[in-house]
Design an enzyme around this catalytic site. Structure first.
Site, PDB file in Angstrom:
ATOM      1  NE  ARG A  72      -2.587   3.876  15.351  1.00  0.00           N
ATOM      2  CZ  ARG A  72      -2.995   4.563  14.170  1.00  0.00           C
ATOM      3  NH1 ARG A  72      -3.719   3.611  13.238  1.00  0.00           N
ATOM      4  NH2 ARG A  72      -2.766   5.766  13.987  1.00  0.00           N
ATOM      5  CB  SER A 111      -0.866  -0.048   1.158  1.00  0.00           C
ATOM      6  OG  SER A 111      -1.618   1.383   1.242  1.00  0.00           O
ATOM      7  N   GLY A 144       4.236   4.679  15.553  1.00  0.00           N
ATOM      8  CA  GLY A 144       4.144   4.228  14.041  1.00  0.00           C
ATOM      9  C   GLY A 144       5.269   3.323  13.607  1.00  0.00           C
ATOM     10  CD  GLU A 145       8.954  -0.914  16.367  1.00  0.00           C
ATOM     11  OE1 GLU A 145       9.571  -1.946  15.979  1.00  0.00           O
ATOM     12  OE2 GLU A 145       8.775  -0.535  17.326  1.00  0.00           O
TER      13      GLU A 145
END
Length: 293
Positions: free
Chosen positions: A130, A67, A92-93
């Site tokens: 999340r 993506s 954001g790893e």
């Protein structure tokens, strides 16, 4: 007290900060992008050893990398400066890893000047929101904040937007032996299965039985209750009155509610409730609950 208030305010601020800068875009929305502070060479960014998330599914990373090759990184990685031109990931790893698989040489970042405690809080909040942490990773993250920064379970509940009993139940999982922890981390056992095993005599053996037979959480709770009842059998000759199933169930209920070990010694003429604590913060939390009762 002022420190407690500041922690609660910080918790709400962290949730808002994550919501503003690091939420995924709604489907079809191409306008609500988050502007990065800058693009940084990917080799200048390192993962944080304090990130509570340890497991990253390889197939999901490959899908994200595909993506990213097509659309780029829509949401920047959140980092903090650790030395000149060197950065450590706060949130954001997964995107950072996927960008490397996609062959990117630099990625967009948002830079936040935060200390170790706030960086860990941000990482936990982001992953919990999340649902990216497995139950064991979540519990280890909470335990780290308590051990290193003196947080109470109430503080953590405020920060992550969960109940104090949720935090207490998560922390109970750390009492389990390593083989059961491994099953929990791998997803063979759910958190509900694992919690039922905490007070049993052979958590590892019972966990294997649960997995091999595909037992439900309710079945696991019955299995654990039978094991706990069996533990009291050798004591019946020397103890005039043993605990019935209702008393044992009440002990477990109070233990879950308080996040502390609770024992009830009930006799016909009365009885005692014993609450065990390890830190002054835990004692203070119990005192506050009793004062409000």
């Amino acid at each position: 007290m002022s420190d407690d208030i500041s922690k609660r305010r910080l918790g709400r601020g962290l949730a808002a900060l994550i919501g503003e800068m690091d939420q995924p875009l709604p489907s079809g929305d191409t306008q609500r992008t988050v502007n990065p502070d800058r693009n940084v060479p990917i080799e200048f960014i390192a993962r944080s050893a304090r990130n509570p998330r340890r497991h990253f599914d390889e197939s999901e990373l490959q899908d994200l990398a595909a993506s990213i090759r097509q659309h780029g990184i829509v949401q920047p990685v959140v980092v903090r400066t650790v030395e000149p031109s060197r950065y450590e990931i706060i949130a954001g790893e997964r995107r950072w890893r996927a960008a490397q698989l996609a062959g990117f040489t630099e990625i967009p970042v948002i830079i936040r000047d935060v200390d170790d405690r706030t960086a860990l809080e941000l990482a936990i909040v982001e992953n919990v929101q999340r649902s990216d942490l497995n139950p064991l990773e979540e519990a280890l993250g909470y335990d780290q904040l308590i051990a290193e920064h003196g947080y109470t379970q109430n503080d953590l509940g405020e920060i992550i937007g969960k109940s104090r009993s949720h935090v207490a139940n998560s922390l109970r999982l750390l009492k389990l032996p390593d083989p059961v922890r491994d099953m929990l981390a791998q997803g063979s056992l759910s958190a509900g299965h694992a919690r039922a095993l905490v007070s049993t005599s052979d958590p590892s053996g019972l966990a294997k039985t649960i997995v091999s037979k595909g037992l439900s959480v309710r079945d696991a709770e019955r299995l654990a209750q039978n094991d706990i009842k069996g533990q009291t059998e050798p004591q019946r000759q020397s103890v005039p009155e043993t605990k019935d199933s209702d008393t044992l169930a009440l002990e477990r209920s109070l233990t879950d509610a308080l996040g502390l070990d609770v024992k009830i010694n009930h006799k016909s003429s009365g009885g005692q409730i014993r609450i065990s604590y390890k830190t002054l913060e835990q004692l203070e939390a119990v005192c506050k609950l009793l004062e409000r009762a």
